[in-house]
Design an enzyme around this catalytic site. Structure first.
Site, PDB file in Angstrom:
ATOM      1  N   SER A  55       1.617  10.207   3.450  1.00 24.58           N
ATOM      2  CA  SER A  55       1.938   8.973   2.716  1.00 24.58           C
ATOM      3  C   SER A  55       3.213   9.166   1.923  1.00 24.58           C
ATOM      4  O   SER A  55       3.662  10.302   1.724  1.00 24.58           O
ATOM      5  CB  SER A  55       0.778   8.670   1.747  1.00 24.58           C
ATOM      6  OG  SER A  55       1.158   7.742   0.759  1.00 24.58           O
TER       7      SER A  55
ATOM      8  N   TYR B 189      -5.268   9.390  -4.925  1.00 23.84           N
ATOM      9  CA  TYR B 189      -4.703   9.240  -3.570  1.00 23.84           C
ATOM     10  C   TYR B 189      -3.479  10.147  -3.422  1.00 23.84           C
ATOM     11  O   TYR B 189      -3.321  10.858  -2.425  1.00 23.84           O
ATOM     12  CB  TYR B 189      -4.321   7.774  -3.371  1.00 23.84           C
ATOM     13  CG  TYR B 189      -3.822   7.385  -2.020  1.00 23.84           C
ATOM     14  CD1 TYR B 189      -2.456   7.266  -1.766  1.00 23.84           C
ATOM     15  CD2 TYR B 189      -4.700   7.091  -0.976  1.00 23.84           C
ATOM     16  CE1 TYR B 189      -1.983   6.872  -0.529  1.00 23.84           C
ATOM     17  CE2 TYR B 189      -4.233   6.692   0.273  1.00 23.84           C
ATOM     18  CZ  TYR B 189      -2.879   6.583   0.478  1.00 23.84           C
ATOM     19  OH  TYR B 189      -2.408   6.185   1.726  1.00 23.84           O
TER      20      TYR B 189
HETATM   21  C1  GCO Z   1      -0.016   1.886  -2.835  1.00 26.29           C
HETATM   22  C2  GCO Z   1      -0.011   1.765  -1.321  1.00 26.29           C
HETATM   23  C3  GCO Z   1       0.492   3.063  -0.695  1.00 26.29           C
HETATM   24  C4  GCO Z   1       0.640   2.858   0.795  1.00 26.29           C
HETATM   25  C5  GCO Z   1       1.046   4.097   1.528  1.00 26.29           C
HETATM   26  C6  GCO Z   1       2.444   4.462   1.186  1.00 26.29           C
HETATM   27  O1  GCO Z   1      -0.995   1.445  -3.456  1.00 26.29           O
HETATM   28  O2  GCO Z   1       0.987   2.402  -3.358  1.00 26.29           O
HETATM   29  O3  GCO Z   1      -1.294   1.453  -0.834  1.00 26.29           O
HETATM   30  O4  GCO Z   1      -0.419   4.076  -0.998  1.00 26.29           O
HETATM   31  O5  GCO Z   1      -0.564   2.435   1.338  1.00 26.29           O
HETATM   32  O6  GCO Z   1       0.167   5.156   1.272  1.00 26.29           O
HETATM   33  O7  GCO Z   1       2.799   5.581   1.971  1.00 26.29           O
END
Ligand code: GCO
Length: 264
Positions: free
Chosen positions: A147, A160
């Site tokens: 990501s 995340y």
């Molecule tokens: C967020 C997005 C990101 C994208 C992706 C970017 O909330 O910033 O959901 O997480 O989904 O991961 O690479």
């Protein structure tokens, strides 16, 4: 005899979390390049069946298997079933993932743990089940879906980012341990794509929508099919000496510090 470096004819690919979004788009691309595609999901059998029938109607040889990627026994049993019913897994795309957008000060520990379990530990669990056969066959491709948050942080996505940052380093370590067996382990780092996962932050009028368009040199959100070429490349002979790399498909986001709103 495949004539193209990018031809996946005769290969079998397992894509986790492939009933929708980026996973489905990458699975479709890999299927269109000739591979048999195993679609994994865990939310509903109907979603899996729908995705499989959609692919079959498009001429892709597709199969569906429902299992929870965080449950090691379920993964091991399912990989065993897949390899006996369809055949050996040549390509694994660890795509299944979740996100919880909550400030760290307000995030419950169990929510943090759930994100880590799905986004970081499950790629380890699924790879561990698939790698034995790949080592025995001295051939394999593993693609971990990272990501922008493998490189950058932002408010409310701390769990995340921790998971995706860890997945970047896990990708490099898998490369270090498994390259000697002719196994290539790389990552794809999608930028901001128009999917269900980003829908809440993409709606018109949401300041984040304008922010991302402004922060992305290409000036647009990515379309899921724009990941297919990179997924095919990292699944194919064309990338046999590419290992431990994260390929960012981001419209240029990581190339820039951004620009003022009024700058052209
Ligand atoms: C967020 C997005 C990101 C994208 C992706 C970017 O909330 O910033 O959901 O997480 O989904 O991961 O690479």
């Amino acid at each position: 005899m495949s004539t193209s470096l990018f031809d996946l004819t005769g290969k079998i690919a397992l894509v986790t979390g492939a009933t929708h979004g980026l996973g489905m788009a990458m699975a479709r691309g890999i299927g269109r390049a000739g591979a048999k595609v195993i679609i994994n999901g865990n939310s509903s059998q109907q979603k899996i069946d729908n995705a499989v029938s959609e692919f079959i109607q498009e001429g892709i040889d597709a199969y569906g298997y429902r299992f929870d990627v965080t449950d090691e026994k379920s993964v091991m049993d399912s990989v065993g079933k897949i390899e006996s019913e369809v055949g050996p897994i040549d390509i694994l795309v660890n795509n299944a993932g979740i996100i919880k957008r909550t400030p760290l000060t307000e995030m419950e520990v169990e929510d943090f743990e759930q994100v880590i379990n799905v986004d970081l530990i499950s790629p380890f669990i699924v790879s561990k089940s698939v790698i034995k056969g790949m080592i025995a066959r001295k051939s394999g491709k593993i693609i971990n879906i990272c990501s922008m948050m493998s490189e950058l942080g932002r408010n409310t996505v701390g769990a995340y980012a921790a998971a995706k940052g860890g997945l970047k380093m896990l990708t490099k370590n898998m490369c270090v341990e498994w390259a000697r067996h002719n196994i290539q382990v790389n990552g794809i780092g999608p930028g901001y794509f128009a999917t269900e996962q980003t829908k809440p932050i993409r709606v018109d009028g949401n300041p984040f929508n304008e922010f991302i368009v402004n922060r992305t040199p290409a000036g647009v959100w990515g379309e899921p099919d724009e990941l297919q070429g990179t997924a095919i490349f990292l699944s194919s002979k064309a990338s046999d000496f590419v290992n431990g790399q994260i390929l960012y498909v981001d419209g240029g986001i990581l190339a820039t510090i951004g620009k003022p709103n009024n700058e052209v």
